[in-house]
Design a protein around this motif. Structure first.
Motif, PDB file in Angstrom:
ATOM      1  N   LEU A   1      -9.443  13.641  65.442  1.00 10.20           N
ATOM      2  CA  LEU A   1     -10.587  13.019  66.112  1.00 10.20           C
ATOM      3  C   LEU A   1     -10.157  12.436  67.456  1.00 10.20           C
ATOM      4  O   LEU A   1     -10.855  12.593  68.465  1.00 10.20           O
ATOM      5  N   GLU A   2      -9.012  11.775  67.484  1.00  8.91           N
ATOM      6  CA  GLU A   2      -8.557  11.150  68.724  1.00  8.91           C
ATOM      7  C   GLU A   2      -8.164  12.189  69.769  1.00  8.91           C
ATOM      8  O   GLU A   2      -8.324  11.961  70.971  1.00  8.91           O
ATOM      9  N   ALA A   3      -7.682  13.350  69.326  1.00  3.90           N
ATOM     10  CA  ALA A   3      -7.405  14.434  70.270  1.00  3.90           C
ATOM     11  C   ALA A   3      -8.702  14.937  70.889  1.00  3.90           C
ATOM     12  O   ALA A   3      -8.777  15.204  72.098  1.00  3.90           O
ATOM     13  N   ALA A   4      -9.739  15.076  70.061  1.00  9.99           N
ATOM     14  CA  ALA A   4     -11.039  15.523  70.571  1.00  9.99           C
ATOM     15  C   ALA A   4     -11.611  14.513  71.562  1.00  9.99           C
ATOM     16  O   ALA A   4     -12.131  14.879  72.626  1.00  9.99           O
ATOM     17  N   ILE A   5     -11.513  13.220  71.229  1.00  7.44           N
ATOM     18  CA  ILE A   5     -11.995  12.175  72.132  1.00  7.44           C
ATOM     19  C   ILE A   5     -11.180  12.161  73.415  1.00  7.44           C
ATOM     20  O   ILE A   5     -11.732  12.043  74.525  1.00  7.44           O
ATOM     21  N   ALA A   6      -9.868  12.296  73.301  1.00  6.73           N
ATOM     22  CA  ALA A   6      -9.004  12.296  74.482  1.00  6.73           C
ATOM     23  C   ALA A   6      -9.354  13.444  75.416  1.00  6.73           C
ATOM     24  O   ALA A   6      -9.384  13.272  76.649  1.00  6.73           O
ATOM     25  N   LEU A   7      -9.646  14.605  74.843  1.00  4.50           N
ATOM     26  CA  LEU A   7     -10.016  15.754  75.665  1.00  4.50           C
ATOM     27  C   LEU A   7     -11.326  15.489  76.403  1.00  4.50           C
ATOM     28  O   LEU A   7     -11.466  15.795  77.596  1.00  4.50           O
ATOM     29  N   ALA A   8     -12.286  14.899  75.686  1.00  7.49           N
ATOM     30  CA  ALA A   8     -13.567  14.565  76.316  1.00  7.49           C
ATOM     31  C   ALA A   8     -13.374  13.522  77.420  1.00  7.49           C
ATOM     32  O   ALA A   8     -14.026  13.572  78.469  1.00  7.49           O
ATOM     33  N   CYS A   9     -12.483  12.568  77.199  1.00 12.49           N
ATOM     34  CA  CYS A   9     -12.211  11.550  78.213  1.00 12.49           C
ATOM     35  C   CYS A   9     -11.584  12.174  79.459  1.00 12.49           C
ATOM     36  O   CYS A   9     -11.919  11.803  80.598  1.00 12.49           O
ATOM     37  N   ALA A  10     -10.668  13.117  79.242  1.00 11.91           N
ATOM     38  CA  ALA A  10     -10.043  13.795  80.379  1.00 11.91           C
ATOM     39  C   ALA A  10     -11.085  14.580  81.168  1.00 11.91           C
ATOM     40  O   ALA A  10     -11.068  14.582  82.407  1.00 11.91           O
ATOM     41  N   GLN A  11     -12.002  15.226  80.455  1.00 12.70           N
ATOM     42  CA  GLN A  11     -13.056  15.987  81.113  1.00 12.70           C
ATOM     43  C   GLN A  11     -13.970  15.079  81.929  1.00 12.70           C
ATOM     44  O   GLN A  11     -14.386  15.423  83.041  1.00 12.70           O
ATOM     45  N   ARG A  12     -14.276  13.919  81.363  1.00 13.44           N
ATOM     46  CA  ARG A  12     -15.198  12.986  82.025  1.00 13.44           C
ATOM     47  C   ARG A  12     -14.504  12.053  83.016  1.00 13.44           C
ATOM     48  O   ARG A  12     -15.167  11.253  83.678  1.00 13.44           O
ATOM     49  N   ARG A  13     -13.167  12.091  83.049  1.00  8.46           N
ATOM     50  CA  ARG A  13     -12.382  11.233  83.936  1.00  8.46           C
ATOM     51  C   ARG A  13     -12.653   9.751  83.668  1.00  8.46           C
ATOM     52  O   ARG A  13     -12.905   8.959  84.584  1.00  8.46           O
ATOM     53  N   ILE A  14     -12.574   9.380  82.394  1.00  5.12           N
ATOM     54  CA  ILE A  14     -12.887   8.010  82.021  1.00  5.12           C
ATOM     55  C   ILE A  14     -11.999   7.581  80.855  1.00  5.12           C
ATOM     56  O   ILE A  14     -11.605   8.393  80.027  1.00  5.12           O
ATOM     57  N   VAL A  15     -11.678   6.299  80.819  1.00  2.67           N
ATOM     58  CA  VAL A  15     -10.873   5.737  79.733  1.00  2.67           C
ATOM     59  C   VAL A  15     -11.714   4.686  79.010  1.00  2.67           C
ATOM     60  O   VAL A  15     -12.167   3.718  79.621  1.00  2.67           O
TER      61      VAL A  15
END
Length: 421
Positions: free
Chosen positions: A357-371
């Motif tokens: 789950l955290e890998a999926a969220i991390a990928l979405a964060c990288a795509q959105r450029r947000i932490v």
């Protein structure tokens, strides 16, 4: 400037194939789709609640993060549901969403694999079977054994779709889901598979499991204030909150995905794993081995630590884990670490499902450029070592993200995920 692996040339072998993500399915306390999860995580909205059944069964801990109700019958037949347990049910539904999003073409069955991770497996089902049938063991339901097998979820996914490639179940405690993604990526890179369905799952919100973790003083005891219980890196943290859920990714060669016109959601760029070899439940305090794992994943991606734009920490909200992880991050990045987040303040700890789950969220964060901000972080006890994001989401430049997963037994797994290019 980001450094990439060299391209092929005279006297130089072809670069390693790139593996991308074309489908993501989640069933989590924070949401039933990745978009729902991102809304919850970016708002730093905790999902822990008091559950009546935990009080009634005598659990010392009454709080947990459970997956909200959804229409399971739209995924599985009644007959299928009778034959499987809760963890497998969540994994199958998440896998179905991922496969649907990937819109896979007709494939050679032997070239598609299923790699899933679980830290607990069918133990909660065994607990229920013993509780309900102890007085009459001969009354055990006919599907008792298949329901409790740790590899049941992977086998069921393979059976449902007719995937005949490697079908493997990994158990590296809380790093299981990340292990499955990393090992599946390797199989594709080595030419053993064209496509892999990979991720993690668990559902261990039971009186037995909570009592066991509670005896170890690993769980938060904030029964009267569940929403503030999980607080990674906060000075007042007192343990993690048990969660449940599943996250599954569809992985395939970048060239194949682009050729068939698939939507590329990101890339699994780096993977590393090692072991503390220190203590069965406590991390090595200096973080040296975990730091080596982070550095290994970054190097495997063909990057330098300075190329990483953000870190998704394991961040369990236990005193020992968060302190050791902060030390490891500080060591790996030589005191210059990028912004750090930890989503367990929202989701709780999904055990084998957390890393996926955290890998999926991390990928979405990288795509959105947000932490995302860390939920419940009021006084960051490790702020002198790492930059933990609090209060509001932080906008960052487009860059790869490092996702950490550390499990009991000193199981360290790190993934580097790249936004789609």
């Amino acid at each position: 400037m980001i450094w990439h692996r060299p391209t092929a040339g005279p006297g130089r072998p072809d670069p390693r194939p790139r593996v991308v993500v074309t489908g993501i399915g989640v069933k989590s306390p924070a949401g039933l789709t990745l978009d729902e999860v991102m809304d919850t995580v970016l708002a730093a909205r905790p999902t822990a609640e008091v559950h009546k059944d935990l009080i009634e069964t005598g659990s010392p801990v009454h709080i947990a993060c459970r997956v909200p109700d959804f229409d399971v019958d739209s995924y599985l037949t009644r007959r299928e549901r009778r034959q499987i347990d809760r963890p497998t049910e969540l994994a199958l539904c998440a896998a179905a969403d991922a496969v649907r999003q990937a819109a896979l073409p007709t494939l050679t069955p032997s070239r598609v694999g299923v790699h899933l991770g679980t830290g607990i497996g069918g133990l909660p089902t065994m607990e229920a079977l013993v509780r309900d049938n102890d007085a009459n063991p001969t009354a055990m339901p006919v599907h008792s054994v298949p329901r409790t097998m740790a590899n049941s979820a992977a086998a069921r996914v393979a059976m449902h779709y007719g995937f005949q490639g490697s079908c493997v179940t990994y158990s590296t405690a809380c790093a299981s889901g990340a292990t499955a993604i990393g090992e599946a990526t390797r199989r594709i890179q080595h030419g053993e598979l064209d496509v892999a369905v990979a991720g993690g799952f668990d559902s261990a919100v039971t009186a037995f499991m909570l009592s066991g973790f509670s005896r170890m003083q690993a769980l938060s005891t904030r029964n009267d204030d569940p929403r503030s219980a999980s607080r990674p890196f906060d000075a007042a943290r007192d343990g993690f909150v048990m969660g449940e859920g599943a996250a599954v990714l569809v992985l395939e060669l970048r060239e194949s995905a682009l050729m068939r016109g698939a939507t590329v959601l990101g890339e699994i760029a780096g993977y590393a794993t090692n072991a503390d070899a220190h203590h069965i439940v406590a991390p090595h305090t200096d973080g040296a081995v975990a730091a080596a794992c982070m550095a290994g994943a970054v190097s495997d991606a063909g990057l330098l630590p300075s190329d990483i734009g953000q870190i998704s920490a394991h961040g369990t909200s236990t005193q020992a884990n968060d302190r050791a992880e902060a030390a490891a991050i500080h060591r790996c990045f030589n005191g210059q670490a990028p912004p750090v987040t930890a989503v367990k303040g929202v989701t709780g700890h999904l055990i084998g499902g957390s890393g996926a789950l955290e890998a999926a969220i991390a990928l979405a964060c990288a795509q959105r450029r947000i932490v995302p901000p860390v939920a419940n972080l009021t006084t960051a006890s490790e702020s002198d070592r790492i930059d933990v994001v609090a209060g509001a989401p932080r906008v960052v430049d487009s860059a790869p993200v490092l996702s950490n997963s550390f499990g009991f037994g000193g199981q360290n797994v790190c993934l580097v995920l790249q936004p789609a290019t």
